[in-house]
Write an enzyme that holds these catalytic residues in place. Sequence first.
Site, PDB file in Angstrom:
ATOM      1  N   TRP A 237      -4.789   1.212  10.603  1.00  0.00           N
ATOM      2  CA  TRP A 237      -5.044   1.239   9.167  1.00  0.00           C
ATOM      3  C   TRP A 237      -4.921  -0.162   8.577  1.00  0.00           C
ATOM      4  CZ3 TRP A 237      -7.751   3.593   5.916  1.00  0.00           C
ATOM      5  CH2 TRP A 237      -7.542   3.456   4.536  1.00  0.00           C
TER       6      TRP A 237
ATOM      7  N   TYR B 268       0.840  -1.203   0.000  1.00  0.00           N
ATOM      8  CA  TYR B 268       0.000   0.000   0.000  1.00  0.00           C
ATOM      9  C   TYR B 268       0.879   1.259   0.000  1.00  0.00           C
ATOM     10  CZ  TYR B 268      -3.204   3.572   1.856  1.00  0.00           C
ATOM     11  OH  TYR B 268      -3.934   4.720   2.065  1.00  0.00           O
TER      12      TYR B 268
ATOM     13  N   GLU C 143     -11.290   6.308   5.914  1.00  0.00           N
ATOM     14  CA  GLU C 143     -10.609   7.047   6.982  1.00  0.00           C
ATOM     15  C   GLU C 143     -11.537   7.200   8.185  1.00  0.00           C
ATOM     16  OE1 GLU C 143      -7.546   7.771   7.301  1.00  0.00           O
ATOM     17  OE2 GLU C 143      -6.743   7.667   5.268  1.00  0.00           O
TER      18      GLU C 143
END
Length: 200
Positions: A59, A29, A51
């Site tokens: 995350w 990522y 988010e």
Amino acid sequence: MSDDSGLVVGDDGLGRPVWASVDPLLRDYYDTEWGMPIRDEQGMFERLSLEAFQSGLSWATILRKRPAFRKAFADFDPERVARFDDGDVERLMGDAGIVRNRMKVNAAITNAAATLRLREQGGLADFIWGFQPDVTPEPQTQADVPTQSPESVALAKALRKKGFSFVGPTTMYALMEAVGIVDTHLLGSHRRGTSGVWNR
């Protein structure tokens, strides 16, 4: 091997921050997505939604669940999500593949409708990019990376005025980092400046 900045040099000789240096999913990522410009409505709505779901979680958790999120939220097509009803909310609350938080689920639906209304003012992506600062941070260490900025505070306030929720200043700063509005790659990272938005 890490240096004084906190960058970890991988087997490929490239420096990455600690958070992107161990987990292969996070590393990929970081290497291919994080900080690259997103300028389309659907892409921005997806990242805004994820988010918000990430708030209070790691995350990595969200990234692992992203395929399930995309399936559950109609690929984050705001027109489709805006039409979700109580039955859809219950379906989502029963979906173990996503983060089952009723407030965040409802926020995604609310934000989809707000995204459609923003089309009259140029659209969600242009609206968010309108808060790009004149300069970007130049962090030498992870401790130098801000968690919010005057622009993220202003963006959060502006989005709330437009009917969005779960758009606090810290969450909006994370969004600005993720979509390339600011470049917070450490100066020694191999990804610094790769977005094409900032020279350094």
